[in-house]
Design a protein around this motif. Structure first.
Motif, mmCIF file in Angstrom:
data_model
loop_
_atom_site.group_PDB
_atom_site.id
_atom_site.type_symbol
_atom_site.label_atom_id
_atom_site.label_comp_id
_atom_site.label_asym_id
_atom_site.label_seq_id
_atom_site.Cartn_x
_atom_site.Cartn_y
_atom_site.Cartn_z
ATOM 1 N N GLN A 101 45.792 -67.261 -29.481
ATOM 2 C CA GLN A 101 45.388 -68.344 -28.593
ATOM 3 C C GLN A 101 45.187 -67.809 -27.178
ATOM 4 O OE1 GLN A 101 47.967 -71.745 -28.667
ATOM 5 N NE2 GLN A 101 48.343 -71.597 -30.870
ATOM 6 N N GLU A 102 44.208 -68.367 -26.503
ATOM 7 C CA GLU A 102 43.998 -68.024 -25.101
ATOM 8 C C GLU A 102 44.962 -68.861 -24.265
ATOM 9 O OE1 GLU A 102 42.411 -65.982 -21.926
ATOM 10 O OE2 GLU A 102 42.007 -65.692 -24.066
ATOM 11 N N PRO A 103 45.855 -68.232 -23.487
ATOM 12 C CA PRO A 103 46.835 -69.006 -22.722
ATOM 13 C C PRO A 103 46.173 -69.859 -21.646
ATOM 14 C CG PRO A 103 46.899 -66.703 -22.066
ATOM 15 C CD PRO A 103 46.004 -66.785 -23.263
ATOM 16 N N CYS A 104 46.820 -71.008 -21.359
ATOM 17 C CA CYS A 104 46.289 -71.914 -20.345
ATOM 18 C C CYS A 104 46.395 -71.320 -18.945
ATOM 19 C CB CYS A 104 47.037 -73.248 -20.397
ATOM 20 S SG CYS A 104 46.879 -74.109 -21.970
ATOM 21 N N TRP A 105 47.398 -70.447 -18.732
ATOM 22 C CA TRP A 105 47.558 -69.794 -17.440
ATOM 23 C C TRP A 105 48.205 -68.438 -17.664
ATOM 24 C CZ3 TRP A 105 52.683 -68.722 -16.715
ATOM 25 C CH2 TRP A 105 53.596 -69.549 -17.393
ATOM 26 N N GLN A 106 48.087 -67.540 -16.710
ATOM 27 C CA GLN A 106 48.643 -66.198 -16.822
ATOM 28 C C GLN A 106 49.505 -65.898 -15.602
ATOM 29 O OE1 GLN A 106 45.736 -63.238 -17.782
ATOM 30 N NE2 GLN A 106 44.635 -64.568 -19.208
ATOM 31 N N CYS A 107 50.499 -65.055 -15.809
ATOM 32 C CA CYS A 107 51.440 -64.717 -14.730
ATOM 33 C C CYS A 107 50.873 -63.692 -13.760
ATOM 34 C CB CYS A 107 52.748 -64.178 -15.318
ATOM 35 S SG CYS A 107 53.653 -65.390 -16.286
ATOM 36 N N GLY A 108 49.848 -62.962 -14.184
ATOM 37 C CA GLY A 108 49.290 -61.939 -13.304
ATOM 38 C C GLY A 108 50.271 -60.795 -13.079
ATOM 39 N N TRP A 109 50.372 -60.363 -11.822
ATOM 40 C CA TRP A 109 51.208 -59.193 -11.515
ATOM 41 C C TRP A 109 52.682 -59.459 -11.760
ATOM 42 C CZ3 TRP A 109 55.073 -59.489 -7.895
ATOM 43 C CH2 TRP A 109 55.029 -60.565 -7.019
ATOM 44 N N LEU A 110 53.094 -60.719 -11.792
ATOM 45 C CA LEU A 110 54.506 -61.027 -12.044
ATOM 46 C C LEU A 110 54.944 -60.628 -13.450
ATOM 47 C CD1 LEU A 110 54.900 -64.515 -10.335
ATOM 48 C CD2 LEU A 110 55.983 -62.373 -9.665
ATOM 49 N N ALA A 111 53.974 -60.477 -14.348
ATOM 50 C CA ALA A 111 54.308 -60.059 -15.716
ATOM 51 C C ALA A 111 53.776 -58.664 -16.020
ATOM 52 C CB ALA A 111 53.746 -61.063 -16.724
ATOM 53 N N ALA A 112 53.480 -57.881 -14.963
ATOM 54 C CA ALA A 112 53.007 -56.515 -15.154
ATOM 55 C C ALA A 112 54.115 -55.645 -15.745
ATOM 56 C CB ALA A 112 52.523 -55.937 -13.825
ATOM 57 N N ARG A 113 53.719 -54.528 -16.299
ATOM 58 C CA ARG A 113 54.676 -53.644 -16.984
ATOM 59 C C ARG A 113 55.856 -53.232 -16.096
ATOM 60 N NH1 ARG A 113 54.427 -52.281 -22.631
ATOM 61 N NH2 ARG A 113 55.898 -50.589 -22.941
ATOM 62 N N PRO A 114 55.636 -52.809 -14.839
ATOM 63 C CA PRO A 114 56.777 -52.425 -14.001
ATOM 64 C C PRO A 114 57.768 -53.564 -13.775
ATOM 65 C CG PRO A 114 54.734 -51.615 -13.051
ATOM 66 C CD PRO A 114 54.348 -52.529 -14.162
ATOM 67 N N ILE A 115 57.270 -54.803 -13.638
ATOM 68 C CA ILE A 115 58.154 -55.953 -13.465
ATOM 69 C C ILE A 115 58.960 -56.189 -14.731
ATOM 70 C CG2 ILE A 115 58.274 -58.409 -12.936
ATOM 71 C CD1 ILE A 115 57.362 -56.736 -10.602
ATOM 72 N N GLN A 116 58.330 -56.038 -15.876
ATOM 73 C CA GLN A 116 59.038 -56.187 -17.143
ATOM 74 C C GLN A 116 60.174 -55.169 -17.252
ATOM 75 O OE1 GLN A 116 56.354 -56.145 -20.528
ATOM 76 N NE2 GLN A 116 54.782 -57.250 -19.398
ATOM 77 N N GLU A 117 59.865 -53.926 -16.896
ATOM 78 C CA GLU A 117 60.891 -52.870 -16.976
ATOM 79 C C GLU A 117 62.042 -53.176 -16.021
ATOM 80 O OE1 GLU A 117 60.677 -50.746 -19.249
ATOM 81 O OE2 GLU A 117 58.557 -50.879 -19.812
ATOM 82 N N LEU A 118 61.715 -53.670 -14.825
ATOM 83 C CA LEU A 118 62.753 -54.006 -13.852
ATOM 84 C C LEU A 118 63.662 -55.116 -14.382
ATOM 85 C CD1 LEU A 118 63.943 -53.674 -11.005
ATOM 86 C CD2 LEU A 118 62.283 -55.382 -10.208
ATOM 87 N N VAL A 119 63.068 -56.131 -14.997
ATOM 88 C CA VAL A 119 63.852 -57.222 -15.588
ATOM 89 C C VAL A 119 64.805 -56.679 -16.652
ATOM 90 C CG1 VAL A 119 63.697 -59.287 -17.038
ATOM 91 C CG2 VAL A 119 62.190 -59.037 -15.070
ATOM 92 N N LEU A 120 64.304 -55.811 -17.521
ATOM 93 C CA LEU A 120 65.138 -55.240 -18.576
ATOM 94 C C LEU A 120 66.303 -54.451 -17.990
ATOM 95 C CD1 LEU A 120 62.410 -54.003 -21.109
ATOM 96 C CD2 LEU A 120 63.893 -55.993 -21.329
ATOM 97 N N VAL A 121 66.011 -53.617 -17.001
ATOM 98 C CA VAL A 121 67.061 -52.773 -16.410
ATOM 99 C C VAL A 121 68.138 -53.627 -15.747
ATOM 100 C CG1 VAL A 121 67.537 -51.104 -14.575
ATOM 101 C CG2 VAL A 121 65.600 -50.750 -16.110
ATOM 102 N N VAL A 122 67.727 -54.601 -14.935
ATOM 103 C CA VAL A 122 68.679 -55.411 -14.173
ATOM 104 C C VAL A 122 69.582 -56.218 -15.101
ATOM 105 C CG1 VAL A 122 68.901 -57.366 -12.598
ATOM 106 C CG2 VAL A 122 67.283 -55.543 -12.090
ATOM 107 N N PHE A 123 68.999 -56.892 -16.075
ATOM 108 C CA PHE A 123 69.801 -57.798 -16.897
ATOM 109 C C PHE A 123 70.596 -57.063 -17.973
ATOM 110 C CE2 PHE A 123 67.055 -60.796 -14.826
ATOM 111 C CZ PHE A 123 67.892 -61.876 -14.626
ATOM 112 N N LEU A 124 70.077 -55.969 -18.495
ATOM 113 C CA LEU A 124 70.879 -55.179 -19.420
ATOM 114 C C LEU A 124 72.041 -54.514 -18.674
ATOM 115 C CD1 LEU A 124 68.133 -53.572 -21.690
ATOM 116 C CD2 LEU A 124 69.747 -55.395 -22.283
#
Length: 244
Positions: free
Chosen positions: A203-226
């Protein structure tokens, strides 16, 4: 209630504001998981998505607005408490000492009623999310079916009531643990859900997060919460220095 209580604390402050505003970043580490629990309102995002299904453009503003309100309350209430009392005089359930410090029976009742409402709304948000998941995963008829709803609510409500009344866990330790593991569920799993949806989604999403969901942000989220999860486990095992 919030305006009245915070306003009274600012007008009758006993502790100088400059002392309260002094901070050090390391002080945020021990309370990080508690702060994560305070944002457990994220659990209701799927319910918001369902409600805005026909108006997807309203979803992101609703999430940002709710998060902003939460941030404002989480900043004002502790500030009001610290204006009235030094840290060593604040009880584990801060509303008790806050109400006494205001030196008025009406304020004492009001501040504890406010705390009760605040905890109840958090419980409602999480319980509603769990209710929807139970209905879907266990194959019950519908959320509107009285029997199915009663069974799910019993499963959701009875364990917290038992833990709260048994004295097996303290107030802060319960929030700390919930924030730790709830934070991992809310923050780590969605990263992998996002990656899977981008690879396999049809499905084509109704909206996108843009840079907030970029790979570096994802990695940062994983590191901080783990890392917060590892910290919590070490803390529970008594392997950290005293005062951490």
């Amino acid at each position: 209630m919030l305006v009245l209580l915070v306003g009274a604390s600012f007008l009758r402050a006993r502790v100088p504001l400059d002392e309260i505003l002094y901070a050090h970043w390391t002080w945020g580490i021990p309370v990080f998981n508690i702060a994560v629990f305070c944002y457990a309102v994220q659990y209701i995002v799927p319910e918001l998505a369902r409600g805005f299904r026909d108006r997807p453009e309203k979803l992101v503003p609703a999430i940002l607005g709710g998060t902003g309100i939460s941030f404002l309350i989480l900043a004002l209430v502790p500030l009001a408490v610290f204006l009235m009392l030094p840290g060593k005089e604040i009880t584990e359930v801060a509303s008790l000492s806050w109400g006494r410090a205001l030196e008025n029976p009406l304020f004492y009742l009001l501040v504890n009623f406010f705390a009760f409402c605040a905890m109840l709304t958090s419980f409602w948000a999480i319980a509603e999310s769990f209710l929807t998941n139970c209905i879907e995963r266990l194959g019950f008829r519908s959320e509107r079916d009285s029997r199915s709803r009663a069974l799910c609510l019993a499963f959701i409500v009875i364990p917290p009531i038992f833990l709260a009344s048994s004295g097996l866990v303290g107030f802060v330790s319960a929030i700390f643990s919930a924030g730790t593991f709830g934070g991992i569920i809310m923050s780590v799993l969605p990263v992998f859900m996002l990656r899977s949806a981008r690879k396999k989604g049809d499905q084509e999403p109704c909206w996108q997060c843009g840079w907030l969901a970029a790979r570096p942000i994802q990695e940062l989220v994983l590191v901080v919460f783990l890392a917060s999860g590892v910290y919590a486990l070490l803390s529970m095992a008594g392997m950290l220095p005293k005062g951490w």
